[in-house]
Design an enzyme around this catalytic site. Sequence first.
Site, PDB file in Angstrom:
ATOM      1  N   GLN A 174      -5.106  -1.749  10.008  1.00  0.00           N
ATOM      2  CA  GLN A 174      -4.617  -3.034   8.721  1.00  0.00           C
ATOM      3  C   GLN A 174      -5.625  -4.657   9.753  1.00  0.00           C
ATOM      4  O   GLN A 174      -4.807  -4.860  11.319  1.00  0.00           O
ATOM      5  CB  GLN A 174      -3.075  -3.081   8.855  1.00  0.00           C
ATOM      6  CG  GLN A 174      -2.897  -4.867   7.634  1.00  0.00           C
ATOM      7  CD  GLN A 174      -3.408  -4.995   6.503  1.00  0.00           C
ATOM      8  OE1 GLN A 174      -3.417  -3.546   5.824  1.00  0.00           O
ATOM      9  NE2 GLN A 174      -4.076  -5.601   5.926  1.00  0.00           N
ATOM     10  N   LYS A 215       0.595  -1.033   0.090  1.00  0.00           N
ATOM     11  CA  LYS A 215       0.227   0.062   0.271  1.00  0.00           C
ATOM     12  C   LYS A 215       0.743   0.893   0.161  1.00  0.00           C
ATOM     13  O   LYS A 215       0.356   2.078  -0.768  1.00  0.00           O
ATOM     14  CB  LYS A 215      -0.973   0.059   1.633  1.00  0.00           C
ATOM     15  CG  LYS A 215      -2.305  -0.781   1.322  1.00  0.00           C
ATOM     16  CD  LYS A 215      -2.547  -0.943   2.161  1.00  0.00           C
ATOM     17  CE  LYS A 215      -3.790  -2.743   2.133  1.00  0.00           C
ATOM     18  NZ  LYS A 215      -4.281  -2.884   3.131  1.00  0.00           N
ATOM     19  N   ASP A 241     -11.382   1.898   3.827  1.00  0.00           N
ATOM     20  CA  ASP A 241     -11.872   0.269   3.655  1.00  0.00           C
ATOM     21  C   ASP A 241     -13.393   0.374   3.191  1.00  0.00           C
ATOM     22  O   ASP A 241     -14.061  -0.655   3.052  1.00  0.00           O
ATOM     23  CB  ASP A 241     -11.214   0.212   5.119  1.00  0.00           C
ATOM     24  CG  ASP A 241      -9.785  -0.929   4.926  1.00  0.00           C
ATOM     25  OD1 ASP A 241      -9.930  -1.437   3.070  1.00  0.00           O
ATOM     26  OD2 ASP A 241      -9.780  -1.808   5.805  1.00  0.00           O
TER      27      ASP A 241
END
Length: 286
Positions: free
Chosen positions: A97, A53, A122
Amino acid sequence: MTARILEGKEFSARIKDEAREAVEQLRADGVIPGLTVIIVGENPASQVYVRNKHKTCEELGIRSEVVALPEDATKDQLLETIDRLNADQNVHGILVQLPLPTAIKAHEQEILERIDPLKDVDGFHPFNVGKLVTGSPTLVPCTPAGCIKMLDLAGIEIDGKRAVIIGRSNIVGKPMLHLLMARHATVTVCHSHTKPLGDVTREADILVAAMGKPKFVTAEMVKPGAVIVDVGINRIAPKKLVGDVDFESVKEIAGAITPVPGGVGLLTVAMLMQNVVRAARLQLGR
Ligand code: NDP
């Protein structure tokens, strides 16, 4: 007949090009879009994802920061970190995460809900889930959004098709249901209680496998000519990843299929970049 192979590399490059252009526009207006990823502990797979990322952000001109908290970080430490990032105007996207270490895993929902919905790149915050379900998607989970984008870029029709999803997780299966339904597919969602699974999957024009079971979907479970989207990522040996679909047998019968590795995984990161841009625009009221 051998299936068309839907290469993630090709589609992710196109998605990243779109994001790069949008980043350049924002930069021209004096805004540098920024993503902060919070990683707790030292899960090796998570570390690889976070590095990818970060690298992709740098490639596209997105400011990227990684906040690494120790394995024994408390829920409150994590919540304080999120509060600080929520208040920071230079941070447009916040991502925690997953998976979280076992000690704080039970608080996952509370932690995700602490993220400002406008920074929730997300798309897991109940506000954004609600927007998706009620037909005004804003920040949509990256993996299912990437699958839809790939089908579009590949010129694969969704409208009027029978779509079957194996898996009902909040991250993949459920958002995929709403995205496909919004595009006028007739959708069935299967899970571990679906019996017999093959009878349902054989009805699919578009079959999405997101179950986390290596090579589970075999040629006998697939309708000839179907489009197969394999979301699964399963490590079966230290350096060997496979999907949920038995690629070798299914590619002989399917019309199109995504490989693993080199398929959907690449799209997920590319869509994250688009979500950072979208989040920056939302915060600017655009
Ligand atoms: P979860 O474990 O959260 O969900 C798995 C789903 O599959 C559940 O709904 C489960 O049913 C269903 N399932 C499991 N076994 C069977 C079975 N035998 N028959 C039918 N359904 C079954 O997984 P995720 O959704 O988080 O991830 C799925 C896969 O996708 C994993 O391999 C993961 O690594 C991968 N993934 C890949 C991403 C990418 O970027 N490409 C991103 C996210 C995930 P039930 O609900 O009944 O338990």
